[in-house]
Design a protein around this motif. Structure first.
Motif, short mmCIF file in Angstrom:
data_model
loop_
_atom_site.label_atom_id
_atom_site.label_comp_id
_atom_site.label_asym_id
_atom_site.label_seq_id
_atom_site.Cartn_x
_atom_site.Cartn_y
_atom_site.Cartn_z
N UNK A 34 -22.40 58.51 -9.89
CA UNK A 34 -23.85 58.23 -9.77
C UNK A 34 -24.53 58.12 -11.13
N UNK A 35 -24.08 58.92 -12.09
CA UNK A 35 -24.66 58.81 -13.45
C UNK A 35 -24.39 57.44 -14.04
N UNK A 36 -23.15 56.98 -13.85
CA UNK A 36 -22.77 55.67 -14.38
C UNK A 36 -23.70 54.60 -13.82
N UNK A 37 -23.91 54.68 -12.53
CA UNK A 37 -24.73 53.66 -11.87
C UNK A 37 -26.17 53.70 -12.38
N UNK A 38 -26.70 54.91 -12.51
CA UNK A 38 -28.09 55.05 -12.96
C UNK A 38 -28.25 54.53 -14.39
N UNK A 39 -27.32 54.87 -15.28
CA UNK A 39 -27.44 54.42 -16.68
C UNK A 39 -27.36 52.90 -16.74
N UNK A 40 -26.43 52.34 -15.93
CA UNK A 40 -26.27 50.89 -15.93
C UNK A 40 -27.59 50.21 -15.52
N UNK A 41 -28.21 50.70 -14.45
CA UNK A 41 -29.46 50.08 -13.99
C UNK A 41 -30.58 50.21 -15.03
#
Ligand code: TRP
Length: 450
Positions: free
Chosen positions: A176-183
């Motif tokens: 989930x962290x990966x996804x949030x940083x990407x967005x």
């Protein structure tokens, strides 16, 4: 002599772990740069078609064999065989997979070490430690050894803790962290001047390139690497999945998340390149192609970050955190292949085996670092270009011809009782027996001949 086996505690845990394995440097670096050097949107279209037509069936082959055999890749391929010949062949393919997984990890660790170095650099720069910042960003044997060793230790530490407490726990925290940083990064980049020009290059396909054999081969290799196929990673993750779960559905979700994140990463990287161009960075090579390889990540983007002033430090930190997270959730899945095999074949304790095997693989990384020009690209080509597609064919043949049709159906019915009347069962068995191996081999020999 088998040690007690671990299992993923939930469906979501499995999906995040398998997606964590699939989503890696291959998605965030490999996919956008391949797109950049293969005519933009045309590559994206071919990639999606191949990912669902060839990579998804091969993923299913690994997941089904793994969950059926409930064992590491060597034991699994040996145990589903009924004749002496297929048992020997299965064991040999299994060991080959273990070796290739370990070699992939050896070069992946080096690249991931570079990401860690660039992750720490904004911190040392903010603290005014300019000597350390320079050491971290300049290529040297000492820097590469230190950062690769750090990354290798993180990978070993997670794998030593086992399936639920290691792989599942960390994938569930980090994805989930990966996804949030990407967005967040995409939102930021889209507001910068030049981003829209990049977006157009990324999204508007140059249809004349769609039939280019070089493009198709690159897309196939990328799809197999990105879904972590061919070395038993997905097989061993599948072996830790509960019999209650619906395999074809889970496979679709993992493929969608993987291709989706690759696509979204392109929305970050390609526009960033054009923002860098806007700020005066050279983004084309002398022959007029977009800069793609390591120079993109370690030259173009850092120049962009430093032209942004203070916020650039935050952006650089966020970007390399994203890369490091993507790398860890993938590297653990590579290390699990040799570790699960050794634990189940010797009965020794997981932590001890993890640190022994992890150290041996790090020694190979060190060998690559000391002989970089001669070995680095050689090992990447040997493993990803030449071995993964052929091993992928072997897994399809084992699932299609060796694992009996009745057993396949019985395995699928656990978790999806209606599977027999659905489209998956009508298409997939013939597909994995004939269509997939033939198409993979045709593409492969085309590329080797080309
Ligand atoms: N799929 C990962 C990526 O895109 C890399 C990866 C993890 C992998 N496990 C693998 C590649 C096994 C090949 C085989 O970066």
């Amino acid at each position: 002599m088998s040690a007690p086996r671990g299992q993923f505690s939930s469906k979501l845990g499995f999906i995040l772990a398998a997606a964590g394995s699939a989503v890696g440097l291959g998605n965030i670096w490999g996919f956008p740069t391949q797109t950049a050097s293969n005519g933009g949107g045309a590559f994206v279209v071919v990639y999606f078609v191949l990912a669902f037509m060839l990579a998804y069936p091969a993923l299913m082959a690994e997941l089904i064999i793994g969950r059926h055999a409930r064992a590491n890749v060597v034991t699994a391929l040996g145990s589903i065989s009924s004749s002496r010949f297929t048992r020997l062949a299965g064991t040999a393919v299994g060991y080959y997979g273990v070796v290739i997984a370990s070699l992939i990890l050896s070069f992946y660790t080096i690249v991931a070490g570079w990401m860690l170095a660039h992750l720490i650099e904004p911190l040392t720069t903010a603290l005014g430690l300019s000597n350390i910042s320079a050491w971290l960003t300049q290529n040297s044997v000492a820097r590469n050894l230190a950062t690769a060793a750090t990354f290798a230790l993180i990978t070993m530490w997670i794998i030593a803790r086992g399936i639920e407490n290691g792989i599942e726990k960390w994938s569930t925290r980090l994805m989930p962290m990966l996804f949030a940083i990407l967005l967040l990064l995409i939102i930021y980049v889209m507001t910068r001047p030049g981003a829209m020009e990049g977006l157009a290059v990324y999204l508007v396909p140059d249809w004349s390139r769609v039939t280019d054999p070089g493009l198709i081969i690159d897309a196939l290799g990328q799809a197999f690497f990105s879904l972590s196929l061919g070395v038993g990673t997905m097989l061993v993750y599948g072996s830790y999945l509960s019999k209650r779960e619906n395999l074809p559905g889970i496979g679709v979700i993992v493929t969608l998340v993987d291709t989706g994140i690759a696509f979204i990463a392109g929305l970050l990287i390609i526009p960033s390149i054009y923002v860098a161009k806007h700020y005066g960075t050279t983004i084309f090579t002398e022959t007029g192609e977009l800069i793609a390889g390591p120079d993109l990540i370690f030259q173009v983007l850092p120049t962009l970050f430093s032209s942004m002033g203070e916020i650039g430090l935050v952006a650089a930190f966020a970007f390399f955190t994203l890369m490091s997270i993507a790398a860890v959730t993938s590297s653990i899945s590579m290390l699990e292949v040799p570790v699960s095999t050794a634990v189940e074949q010797t009965g020794l304790s997981r932590p001890r085996i993890t640190y022994v095997i992890g150290t041996v693989i790090f020694a190979i990384s060190a060998l690559l670092i000391f002989n970089f020009p001669a070995l680095f690209v050689f090992v990447i080509d040997l493993t990803t270009k030449y071995s993964e597609p052929l091993l992928g064919v072997a897994f399809c043949l084992f699932a299609g011809w060796v694992l009996h049709r009745d057993k396949l159906l019985a395995e699928l019915k656990q978790g999806s009782p209606e599977v027999e009347s659905g489209i998956f069962w009508k298409v997939w068995p013939l597909y994995v027996r004939v269509v997939c191996p033939v198409l993979i081999l045709v593409t492969f020999f085309h590329s080797v001949g080309a």
